[in-house]
Design a protein around this motif. Structure first.
Motif, mmCIF file in Angstrom:
data_model
loop_
_atom_site.group_PDB
_atom_site.id
_atom_site.type_symbol
_atom_site.label_atom_id
_atom_site.label_comp_id
_atom_site.label_asym_id
_atom_site.label_seq_id
_atom_site.Cartn_x
_atom_site.Cartn_y
_atom_site.Cartn_z
ATOM 1 N N THR A 131 45.907 46.392 41.983
ATOM 2 C CA THR A 131 44.658 46.909 41.444
ATOM 3 C C THR A 131 44.889 47.817 40.240
ATOM 4 N N TYR A 132 45.925 48.650 40.295
ATOM 5 C CA TYR A 132 46.208 49.616 39.246
ATOM 6 C C TYR A 132 47.439 49.218 38.446
ATOM 7 N N SER A 187 46.091 49.590 46.046
ATOM 8 C CA SER A 187 46.927 48.398 45.944
ATOM 9 C C SER A 187 47.632 48.353 44.597
ATOM 10 N N ALA A 244 48.795 45.511 36.918
ATOM 11 C CA ALA A 244 48.374 45.093 38.247
ATOM 12 C C ALA A 244 48.637 43.605 38.468
#
Length: 112
Positions: free
Chosen positions: A31-32, A28, A53
């Motif tokens: 997420t990063y 996702s 993110a």
């Protein structure tokens, strides 16, 4: 396993806006952390911008005035726009995560 797929035109006319999209699978974008990087012919890699993110963005001072990074979380995509392009913007453009996942690269030529 994270994979990045780039899309967008490879030829842009001077004074127009370069636009590229990076589609992420296997992870996702919330997420990063993600980068846009380019490499002009015969030169090294140039960092353009960074998107956390959380969605906050940091731009290279050299390109900040012409660069816009955005995202669409519903499509797991993020986009680079570079306005008022000149032939000096001709380069291979990459999207990448901060942990070493790279898109395939897009050769963008600025020419009339």
């Amino acid at each position: 396993q994270v994979q990045l797929q780039q899309s967008g035109p490879g030829l842009v006319k001077p004074s127009q806006t370069l636009s590229l999209t990076c589609t992420v699978s296997g992870g996702s974008i919330t997420t990063y952390n993600w980068n846009w990087i380019r490499q002009p012919p015969g030169k090294g890699l140039e960092w353009m911008g960074f998107m956390r993110a959380s969605g906050t963005i940091l731009y290279s001072p050299a390109l900040k005035s012409r660069t816009s990074i955005s995202r669409d979380t519903s499509k797991n995509q993020f986009t680079l726009e570079l306005s008022s392009v000149t032939p000096e913007d001709t380069a291979v453009y990459y999207c990448a995560s901060v942990v070493g996942d790279w898109g395939q690269g897009t050769q963008v030529t600025v020419s009339s």
